[in-house]
Design an enzyme around this catalytic site. Structure first.
Site, mmCIF file in Angstrom:
data_model
loop_
_atom_site.group_PDB
_atom_site.id
_atom_site.type_symbol
_atom_site.label_atom_id
_atom_site.label_comp_id
_atom_site.label_asym_id
_atom_site.label_seq_id
_atom_site.Cartn_x
_atom_site.Cartn_y
_atom_site.Cartn_z
ATOM 1 N N GLY A 19 0.879 -1.272 0.015
ATOM 2 C CA GLY A 19 -0.130 -0.121 -0.143
ATOM 3 C C GLY A 19 0.717 1.289 0.094
ATOM 4 C CG HIS A 133 10.534 15.585 0.253
ATOM 5 N ND1 HIS A 133 10.120 16.661 -0.091
ATOM 6 C CD2 HIS A 133 9.595 14.809 -0.275
ATOM 7 C CE1 HIS A 133 9.477 16.947 -1.095
ATOM 8 N NE2 HIS A 133 9.036 15.486 -1.623
HETATM 9 ZN ZN LIG Z 1 7.966 14.009 -5.758
#
Ligand SMILES: [Zn+2]
Length: 373
Positions: A19, A133
């Site tokens: 998932g 990130h």
């Molecule tokens: Zn991205």
């Protein structure tokens, strides 16, 4: 031109869990498509195996306490206090081999930086990299270790000027943050506006601080942006800035979650806009560390990065995906045999208002940034 493709099948052994949208298998699918298109062979000298980054390499950006937590969580079991570092159910799950995965990806990007800096390659492509990130002490947006930051830092340490160009659908917030106060690294990110998409940052007025003022560039794009608008925004801003900055090395994040139909973002880029950006980056880069990035439709990922690898090698990829390859991966979601997309046709009225928004952003950048570098 000497090129290197940093790859190991080991990448595909890791699994964020059922998932989870980030599927390391997409890397193997890409490599297999590149081979099927005869753009690389297993015995090819351009194929370079990565080794995991050393702890000391990781500590060039990440905090020791964060690295310690990642190592402890490598078993896949919950570690006391992990939430404070962004780890847990959701975007950044604790999965078996999480630290091994992250340090292998980081090692591959560091290898790419070494190869271009030593002139062994002019271009090195790590499709597993681009995990833009991650913060110094916190996992974010599927990213645990920030391999672009580590690669850039390793180059800056050697006295190189680095321009970072990030074309992922999401703002390259972790990389911007790492170099927000320095003029040694120019960071440029094109992305879907933070008003509509994670991580909610990357507005045009985020231009750097202190010595870094003017060296952080953001080009937020409206949802539904298509090839034409993306290429227009990129062309108006990126070449001017990079040429003025005179980098020794360009590091690029080539995320393809910008593509029409990607399940996580809302842009309408196709192989047309993507390839035109990759070609422009190539023309701007004296040396080039190319990294992967987002991309959650695995067939799009494989097609786009196969085309990018062909561009890096000044060669043409075929028009059709080989039949045998499609038969081998029937569940990968390829919509047709075409390696390249038709452009997405947009409603003209909608496009006009989107162009006005992009022009406003370009105007801000020209006014506030182009004169400064
Ligand atoms: Zn991205």
């Amino acid at each position: 031109m000497k090129t290197a493709f940093i790859y190991t099948d080991e990448f595909a052994r890791f699994d964020y869990g059922s998932g989870h949208p980030l599927k390391p298998f997409r890397l193997k699918l890409t490599y297999e498509l590149i081979k099927a298109c005869r753009l690389l062979a297993p015995s090819d000298p351009r194929l370079v195996e990565p080794t995991p980054a050393r702890i000391d390499d990781l500590l060039n950006y990440h905090s020791r306490e964060y690295i310690d937590i990642l190592r402890k969580a490598n078993s896949g079991d919950y570690v006391e206090g992990a939430e404070a570092f962004g780890l847990g159910p959701g975007d950044n799950p604790i999965f078996p081999g999480m630290f091994d995965w992250s340090s292998l990806v980081a090692g591959a990007s560091l290898k790419a930086a070494d190869l271009v800096d030593s002139n062994e390659a002019q271009v090195a492509f790590n499709i597993a990299g681009g995990l833009h990130h991650a913060h110094a002490s916190r996992a974010s947006g599927f990213c645990y270790i920030n391999d672009p930051v580590l690669a850039i830092k390793s180059l800056v340490k050697r006295g190189r000027r680095v321009a970072y160009i990030d074309i992922d659908a999401h703002h390259g917030d972790g990389v911007q943050e790492a170099f927000y106060n320095t003029d040694k690294v120019l960071t440029i990110s094109t992305h879907e506006t933070g008003r509509a998409l994670f991580p909610g940052s990357g507005f045009e007025h985020e231009i750097g601080e202190g010595a870094g003022k003017g060296y952080s560039v953001n080009i937020p794009l409206p949802p539904e942006t298509d090839d034409e608008l993306f290429t227009y925004a990129f062309t108006e801003v990126v070449p001017h800035l990079v040429i003025a900055f005179k980098p020794d090395v360009v590091v690029s994040q080539l995320g393809v979650d910008t593509f029409h139909g990607d399940p996580l973002a809302h842009l309408n880029i196709t192989t047309n806009g993507f390839c035109s950006a990759v070609k422009m980056i190539k023309s701007l880069a004296p040396k080039w560390v190319a990294l992967g990035g987002g991309g959650y439709d695995i067939a799009n990922v494989a097609r786009a990065w196969t085309l990018a690898w062909a561009i890096m090698n000044d060669t043409d990829a075929p028009d059709k995906i080989p039949e045998a390859f499609l038969r081998q991966y029937p569940g990968a979601g390829f919509q047709s045999r075409d390696l390249r997309d038709q452009p997405v046709v947009m409603d003209e009225k909608m496009k006009k208002s989107m162009k006005a928004e992009v022009d406003r952003v370009i105007g801000y950048i020209k006014e506030n940034l182009l004169k400064k570098i």
